[in-house]
Design a protein around this motif. Structure first.
Motif, mmCIF file in Angstrom:
data_model
loop_
_atom_site.group_PDB
_atom_site.id
_atom_site.type_symbol
_atom_site.label_atom_id
_atom_site.label_comp_id
_atom_site.label_asym_id
_atom_site.label_seq_id
_atom_site.Cartn_x
_atom_site.Cartn_y
_atom_site.Cartn_z
ATOM 1 N N LYS A 28 45.643 24.580 7.006
ATOM 2 C CA LYS A 28 46.363 24.413 8.263
ATOM 3 C C LYS A 28 45.399 23.939 9.338
ATOM 4 O O LYS A 28 44.293 24.461 9.476
ATOM 5 C CB LYS A 28 47.014 25.730 8.697
ATOM 6 C CG LYS A 28 48.184 26.156 7.829
ATOM 7 C CD LYS A 28 48.815 27.425 8.378
ATOM 8 C CE LYS A 28 49.999 27.860 7.542
ATOM 9 N NZ LYS A 28 50.604 29.107 8.086
ATOM 10 N N ALA A 29 45.841 22.958 10.108
ATOM 11 C CA ALA A 29 44.993 22.433 11.177
ATOM 12 C C ALA A 29 44.983 23.360 12.383
ATOM 13 O O ALA A 29 43.961 23.472 13.077
ATOM 14 C CB ALA A 29 45.465 21.039 11.589
ATOM 15 N N VAL B 195 45.274 37.044 3.223
ATOM 16 C CA VAL B 195 43.923 36.767 2.730
ATOM 17 C C VAL B 195 43.303 35.634 3.545
ATOM 18 O O VAL B 195 44.006 34.812 4.142
ATOM 19 C CB VAL B 195 43.938 36.395 1.234
ATOM 20 C CG1 VAL B 195 44.399 37.557 0.398
ATOM 21 C CG2 VAL B 195 44.823 35.175 0.980
ATOM 22 N N HIS B 196 41.986 35.610 3.534
ATOM 23 C CA HIS B 196 41.227 34.513 4.131
ATOM 24 C C HIS B 196 40.923 33.492 3.040
ATOM 25 O O HIS B 196 40.193 33.785 2.101
ATOM 26 C CB HIS B 196 39.921 35.029 4.739
ATOM 27 C CG HIS B 196 40.056 35.455 6.166
ATOM 28 N ND1 HIS B 196 40.447 34.597 7.172
ATOM 29 C CD2 HIS B 196 39.851 36.655 6.753
ATOM 30 C CE1 HIS B 196 40.473 35.246 8.321
ATOM 31 N NE2 HIS B 196 40.126 36.496 8.092
ATOM 32 N N LEU B 197 41.497 32.314 3.139
ATOM 33 C CA LEU B 197 41.221 31.271 2.167
ATOM 34 C C LEU B 197 39.873 30.631 2.473
ATOM 35 O O LEU B 197 39.548 30.385 3.646
ATOM 36 C CB LEU B 197 42.325 30.207 2.187
ATOM 37 C CG LEU B 197 43.716 30.676 1.780
ATOM 38 C CD1 LEU B 197 44.716 29.542 1.911
ATOM 39 C CD2 LEU B 197 43.719 31.224 0.359
ATOM 40 N N PRO B 198 39.072 30.326 1.456
ATOM 41 C CA PRO B 198 37.773 29.683 1.725
ATOM 42 C C PRO B 198 37.905 28.296 2.336
ATOM 43 O O PRO B 198 37.015 27.838 3.042
ATOM 44 C CB PRO B 198 37.114 29.647 0.346
ATOM 45 C CG PRO B 198 38.234 29.767 -0.629
ATOM 46 C CD PRO B 198 39.272 30.603 0.031
ATOM 47 N N THR C 20 43.556 33.275 11.230
ATOM 48 C CA THR C 20 43.242 32.274 10.208
ATOM 49 C C THR C 20 43.684 32.709 8.818
ATOM 50 O O THR C 20 43.367 32.029 7.846
ATOM 51 C CB THR C 20 41.727 32.007 10.200
ATOM 52 O OG1 THR C 20 41.033 33.243 9.945
ATOM 53 C CG2 THR C 20 41.266 31.439 11.531
ATOM 54 N N GLY C 21 44.383 33.837 8.703
ATOM 55 C CA GLY C 21 44.765 34.344 7.391
ATOM 56 C C GLY C 21 45.993 33.642 6.818
ATOM 57 O O GLY C 21 46.774 33.013 7.539
ATOM 58 N N HIS C 22 46.135 33.757 5.517
ATOM 59 C CA HIS C 22 47.300 33.200 4.801
ATOM 60 C C HIS C 22 48.074 34.365 4.202
ATOM 61 O O HIS C 22 47.533 35.188 3.463
ATOM 62 C CB HIS C 22 46.834 32.250 3.691
ATOM 63 C CG HIS C 22 47.957 31.720 2.856
ATOM 64 N ND1 HIS C 22 48.901 30.829 3.327
ATOM 65 C CD2 HIS C 22 48.308 31.989 1.560
ATOM 66 C CE1 HIS C 22 49.767 30.554 2.372
ATOM 67 N NE2 HIS C 22 49.439 31.240 1.297
ATOM 68 N N GLU C 23 49.357 34.428 4.516
ATOM 69 C CA GLU C 23 50.198 35.545 4.086
ATOM 70 C C GLU C 23 51.104 35.127 2.934
ATOM 71 O O GLU C 23 51.645 34.021 2.922
ATOM 72 C CB GLU C 23 51.050 36.039 5.252
ATOM 73 C CG GLU C 23 51.860 37.299 4.930
ATOM 74 C CD GLU C 23 52.769 37.700 6.069
ATOM 75 O OE1 GLU C 23 52.676 38.850 6.525
ATOM 76 O OE2 GLU C 23 53.581 36.859 6.511
ATOM 77 N N TYR C 24 51.259 36.016 1.968
ATOM 78 C CA TYR C 24 52.208 35.833 0.872
ATOM 79 C C TYR C 24 52.850 37.170 0.583
ATOM 80 O O TYR C 24 52.343 38.226 0.979
ATOM 81 C CB TYR C 24 51.513 35.278 -0.381
ATOM 82 C CG TYR C 24 50.539 36.237 -1.021
ATOM 83 C CD1 TYR C 24 50.948 37.139 -2.003
ATOM 84 C CD2 TYR C 24 49.196 36.257 -0.637
ATOM 85 C CE1 TYR C 24 50.064 38.025 -2.585
ATOM 86 C CE2 TYR C 24 48.307 37.144 -1.208
ATOM 87 C CZ TYR C 24 48.744 38.023 -2.177
ATOM 88 O OH TYR C 24 47.867 38.915 -2.740
#
Length: 320
Positions: free
Chosen positions: A153-154, A146-149, A241-245
């Protein structure tokens, strides 16, 4: 003399169990080749009883957990009261306290100030899902990105692209791919000379990179994870730029959502985005998908929170 011998022979031939049995003593005066009368079993073996359907139904009924409704009770079943009166109490005698999501975030920030712990520590959320569907079916464990708003992460994620087409390779490099190549990347990856956060591939090259399956394991390109696609520009935009879970142990999700030094509004927005994406993997008509939600930081205790105020309300069908 012949008559006596004939009588003795008749007597000896009738003693089947003692004299003529295989384990009996050997007698030199008696022929061991005499015909034997083996006992005949006149009864059948005991027939196995078939399990009745009623017995199986009773066992299944026993396995079902009995849920007691404590709504109209003066105290919960098996507990002393709804809430403790004293400041110090035994926790097992009272129901677990569940806070709101916004209140849980403020509590974590307060814990950090009281404990003098690092302010930039990660914030985690731990979810337990109800994976049941209709007719004894279950939701398959899934992986989602998902793309977090408000990313925490830098640096951007490193994405490696497997393709042998020159045009696709050029487009991948223009869209920010860290490494692009074909089968020549197998040896450097096996030797740990090249590593990435995500591995993306076009469908045509999948048979050629099968030697990397044991090395990459969960990171190996798969269509279910969205890492196999011909639209490399869109795929790279998601995974950079996505966050995986992912779902672990059949029904649990544990993932980072933010850092504690971020504003509370941003932490809440990231939490809302992840919970909404999790609940999109099962129809809302089957009831709540999240059975239990816990929020914690790296050094704090776990706080149970309610998801009702975080998730968007499902649209209700108009009654005709």
């Amino acid at each position: 003399m012949a008559t006596c011998t004939r009588t003795v022979w008749k007597v000896l031939s009738g003693c089947q169990k003692q004299l003529l049995s295989t384990g009996g003593p050997f007698h030199a005066a008696v022929s061991q080749t005499a015909p034997r009368r083996l006992p005949v079993r006149t009864f059948a073996a005991v027939r196995a009883k078939k399990k009745e359907k009623n017995e199986d139904a009773k066992k299944e009924a026993k396995k079902e957990k009995i849920v007691i409704d404590d709504t109209d009770r003066h105290k919960p079943f098996g507990k002393m009261a709804w809430a403790p009166v004293d400041d110090v109490y035994v926790t097992r005698f009272y129901p677990r306290t569940t806070h709101g999501a916004a209140d849980s975030i403020e509590m974590l920030k307060r814990f950090q100030e009281l404990d003098f712990t690092p302010p930039n520590q990660p914030v985690y959320v731990d979810l337990k899902l109800d994976m049941k569907l209709e007719k004894k079916k279950r939701v398959d464990p899934f992986v989602s990105t998902v793309h977090l708003p408000h990313p925490f992460k830098a640096e951007m994620n490193k994405v490696l692209v497997f393709t042998e087409d020159a045009g696709q390779a050029k487009a991948a490099l223009e869209n920010g791919a860290a490494f692009v190549g074909g089968a020549e990347l197998i040896e450097p990856i096996l030797d740990d000379e090249i590593s990435a956060d995500f591995y993306v591939a076009v469908p045509d090259i999948l048979p050629k990179i099968l030697p990397l399956k044991n090395k990459l394991r969960k990171k190996f390109p798969k269509s279910k994870r969205g890492t196999v696609s011909n639209n490399l520009s869109k795929t790279l935009e998601l995974f950079k730029t996505g966050h995986e879970y992912l779902v672990e142990s059949d029904c649990f999700i544990r993932t980072q959502i933010a850092t504690l030094d971020m504003p509370s509004e941003q932490i809440f927005a990231n939490l809302q985005t992840i919970l909404a994406d999790v609940c999109s993997h099962r129809p809302s008509s089957l009831g709540p998908f999240i059975e239990r939600a816990i929020m914690s930081s790296q050094t704090s205790e776990a706080i149970r929170f309610r998801t009702e105020g975080v998730l968007p309300e499902a649209p209700q069908a108009d009654e005709e």
